[in-house]
Write a protein that holds these residues in place. Structure first.
Motif, short mmCIF file in Angstrom:
data_model
loop_
_atom_site.label_atom_id
_atom_site.label_comp_id
_atom_site.label_asym_id
_atom_site.label_seq_id
_atom_site.Cartn_x
_atom_site.Cartn_y
_atom_site.Cartn_z
N GLY A 1 -4.14 -25.57 -14.13
CA GLY A 1 -5.06 -25.54 -15.26
C GLY A 1 -4.31 -25.36 -16.56
N ARG A 2 -5.08 -25.51 -17.62
CA ARG A 2 -4.52 -25.38 -18.96
C ARG A 2 -5.43 -24.48 -19.78
NH1 ARG A 2 -2.70 -30.16 -23.07
NH2 ARG A 2 -0.91 -28.98 -23.81
N LEU A 3 -4.85 -23.40 -20.28
CA LEU A 3 -5.60 -22.47 -21.11
C LEU A 3 -5.95 -23.14 -22.43
CD1 LEU A 3 -6.09 -19.52 -19.99
CD2 LEU A 3 -4.22 -20.72 -18.92
N GLY A 4 -7.21 -22.98 -22.84
CA GLY A 4 -7.68 -23.63 -24.04
C GLY A 4 -8.28 -25.00 -23.75
N ASP A 5 -8.22 -25.41 -22.49
CA ASP A 5 -8.77 -26.71 -22.08
C ASP A 5 -9.46 -26.56 -20.73
OD1 ASP A 5 -9.37 -29.43 -21.89
OD2 ASP A 5 -7.36 -29.99 -21.23
N GLY A 6 -10.49 -25.73 -20.71
CA GLY A 6 -11.29 -25.59 -19.50
C GLY A 6 -10.92 -24.43 -18.60
N MET A 7 -9.87 -23.70 -18.91
CA MET A 7 -9.50 -22.54 -18.11
C MET A 7 -9.66 -21.29 -18.96
SD MET A 7 -6.00 -21.89 -15.97
CE MET A 7 -6.17 -21.08 -14.39
N SER A 8 -10.36 -20.29 -18.43
CA SER A 8 -10.63 -19.07 -19.18
C SER A 8 -9.42 -18.14 -19.19
CB SER A 8 -11.83 -18.33 -18.58
OG SER A 8 -11.48 -17.76 -17.32
N VAL A 9 -9.40 -17.22 -20.14
CA VAL A 9 -8.35 -16.21 -20.20
C VAL A 9 -8.37 -15.38 -18.92
CG1 VAL A 9 -7.61 -14.10 -21.40
CG2 VAL A 9 -8.28 -16.12 -22.72
N GLU A 10 -9.55 -15.07 -18.40
CA GLU A 10 -9.66 -14.27 -17.17
C GLU A 10 -9.04 -15.01 -15.99
OE1 GLU A 10 -12.27 -12.96 -20.24
OE2 GLU A 10 -12.28 -14.92 -19.27
N ASP A 11 -9.29 -16.32 -15.90
CA ASP A 11 -8.69 -17.11 -14.83
C ASP A 11 -7.18 -17.18 -15.00
OD1 ASP A 11 -11.14 -17.57 -13.61
OD2 ASP A 11 -11.42 -19.54 -14.53
N GLY A 12 -6.72 -17.29 -16.24
CA GLY A 12 -5.28 -17.29 -16.51
C GLY A 12 -4.64 -15.97 -16.13
N ALA A 13 -5.32 -14.86 -16.44
CA ALA A 13 -4.80 -13.54 -16.09
C ALA A 13 -4.72 -13.37 -14.56
CB ALA A 13 -5.65 -12.44 -16.71
N ALA A 14 -5.70 -13.91 -13.85
CA ALA A 14 -5.67 -13.86 -12.39
C ALA A 14 -4.50 -14.68 -11.85
CB ALA A 14 -6.99 -14.36 -11.81
N ALA A 15 -4.22 -15.82 -12.49
CA ALA A 15 -3.06 -16.64 -12.11
C ALA A 15 -1.76 -15.88 -12.37
CB ALA A 15 -3.08 -17.97 -12.87
N ALA A 16 -1.70 -15.17 -13.49
CA ALA A 16 -0.51 -14.37 -13.81
C ALA A 16 -0.32 -13.26 -12.78
CB ALA A 16 -0.62 -13.80 -15.22
N GLN A 17 -1.40 -12.65 -12.32
CA GLN A 17 -1.29 -11.62 -11.29
C GLN A 17 -0.69 -12.22 -10.02
OE1 GLN A 17 -4.61 -8.94 -10.48
NE2 GLN A 17 -4.09 -9.00 -8.31
N ARG A 18 -1.08 -13.44 -9.67
CA ARG A 18 -0.51 -14.09 -8.49
C ARG A 18 1.00 -14.30 -8.67
NH1 ARG A 18 -3.04 -13.15 -4.05
NH2 ARG A 18 -1.33 -14.42 -3.28
N CYS A 19 1.42 -14.62 -9.90
CA CYS A 19 2.85 -14.74 -10.17
C CYS A 19 3.55 -13.41 -9.94
CB CYS A 19 3.09 -15.20 -11.62
SG CYS A 19 2.57 -16.88 -12.00
N ALA A 20 2.93 -12.32 -10.36
CA ALA A 20 3.51 -10.99 -10.18
C ALA A 20 3.64 -10.66 -8.69
CB ALA A 20 2.68 -9.93 -10.90
N ILE A 21 2.67 -11.06 -7.90
CA ILE A 21 2.74 -10.84 -6.45
C ILE A 21 3.93 -11.60 -5.87
CG2 ILE A 21 1.56 -11.28 -4.26
CD1 ILE A 21 -1.10 -10.64 -5.82
#
Length: 153
Positions: free
Chosen positions: A50-70
């Motif tokens: 996904g692309r933030l600012g183009d159909g993906m929410s900040v909350e969804d982006g933060a969840a994706a970032a959490q997966r990166c941390a895992i």
């Protein structure tokens, strides 16, 4: 309480450390400093695109970032031979957010990783950080994060 126990409290079991997608190594250990290559956003169901600012929410982006941390923790676990208790602290994260030119909330997206690491590691999870925009990321993923960690010898 161990890191593994704190992860379990959150319903998280570390996956196997993801294999490199190209010609690089997943981590480099230099003394007690561990450099972990960028981990892309992926979960049990595959890549988080996904692309933030183009159909993906900040909350969804933060969840994706959490997966990166895992995934980062999975690499640390591999580097430590399965002994996550050797992790002393997170030194620095660099987060890349697949976002439009006018998107300005990259820090809120990367907070998904930062908040998670502090929740699981306490003060050892507090770190220096950069959060930057990228016009695109490998395989169309939403987030990629690399990290530097201190581990015991």
């Amino acid at each position: 309480m161990t890191i593994t126990a704190r992860l379990a409290e959150r319903g998280i079991t570390l996956p196997n450390a993801p294999a490199p997608a190209a010609n690089y190594v997943p981590f480099v250990l230099d003394g007690t400093t561990l450099y972990v290559s960028g981990q892309i956003s992926q979960g049990p169901d595959g890549l988080i695109k996904g692309r933030l600012g183009d159909g993906m929410s900040v909350e969804d982006g933060a969840a994706a970032a959490q997966r990166c941390a895992i995934s980062l923790l999975a690499q640390v676990n591999a580097a430590c031979g399965g002994d996550l208790s050797r992790l002393k602290r997170v030194i620095k994260l660099t987060g890349f957010v697949n976002s439009t030119a006018d998107f300005i909330d990259q820090p809120k997206v990367i907070n998904g990783a930062s908040d998670f690491l502090v929740a699981v590691l306490g003060d050892a999870g507090r770190h220096a950080r950069s959060a930057v925009s990228a016009a695109s990321l490998p395989l169309g993923v939403a987030v990629e994060i690399e990290g530097i960690f201190e581990i015991s010898a």
